[in-house]
Enzyme design. Sequence first.
Site, PDB file in Angstrom:
ATOM      1  N   ASN A   8       0.873  -1.163   0.000  1.00  0.00           N
ATOM      2  CA  ASN A   8       0.000   0.000   0.000  1.00  0.00           C
ATOM      3  C   ASN A   8       0.916   1.219   0.000  1.00  0.00           C
ATOM      4  OD1 ASN A   8      -1.651   2.180   0.527  1.00  0.00           O
ATOM      5  ND2 ASN A   8      -2.842   1.150   2.098  1.00  0.00           N
ATOM      6  N   LYS A  10       0.456   4.218   0.408  1.00  0.00           N
ATOM      7  CA  LYS A  10       0.135   5.243   1.417  1.00  0.00           C
ATOM      8  C   LYS A  10       0.652   4.880   2.800  1.00  0.00           C
ATOM      9  CE  LYS A  10      -3.965   6.933  -0.952  1.00  0.00           C
ATOM     10  NZ  LYS A  10      -5.411   7.141  -0.881  1.00  0.00           N
ATOM     11  N   CYS A  11       1.143   3.658   2.962  1.00  0.00           N
ATOM     12  CA  CYS A  11       1.598   3.159   4.266  1.00  0.00           C
ATOM     13  C   CYS A  11       3.119   3.318   4.390  1.00  0.00           C
ATOM     14  CB  CYS A  11       1.206   1.688   4.402  1.00  0.00           C
ATOM     15  SG  CYS A  11       1.918   0.857   5.834  1.00  0.00           S
ATOM     16  N   GLY A  12       3.555   4.011   5.429  1.00  0.00           N
ATOM     17  CA  GLY A  12       4.983   4.224   5.652  1.00  0.00           C
ATOM     18  C   GLY A  12       5.761   2.934   5.835  1.00  0.00           C
ATOM     19  N   ARG A  15       6.167   1.313   2.472  1.00  0.00           N
ATOM     20  CA  ARG A  15       7.171   2.016   1.655  1.00  0.00           C
ATOM     21  C   ARG A  15       8.581   1.694   2.132  1.00  0.00           C
ATOM     22  NH1 ARG A  15       3.575   6.339   2.483  1.00  0.00           N
ATOM     23  NH2 ARG A  15       5.077   7.317   3.895  1.00  0.00           N
TER      24      ARG A  15
END
Length: 115
Positions: A8, A10-12, A15
Amino acid sequence: MKATIYHNPKCGTSRKTLAILQESGADVTVIEYLKTPPTRDELKRLYERAGLNPAEGLRKKETLASDLDLLSGRISESALLDAMAENPILIERPLVETDKGVRLCRPQDRVREIL
């Protein structure tokens, strides 16, 4: 080494896990699981390979998990898998698979166990 990440963007944590995979030199396949969700059978296979049960792979912080009464402990593993396949937002992330196994990479350094 080949690696697949259920990601995802948007997920730190997701990433950071992807960055570790890229820095390792792995040939990475990125699956944005909210756009291309794994099937119920694929989820079951991933969790089995990771040594997890579906409840351990459930994103408990999602409001939908409580809305669907998935946190009560009264729901079967089969029903959990069905709910996650139908609503991929319920899948905890990131899941990474390599030839060495599958890990739910929370924290992100868990990915190193399968590199």
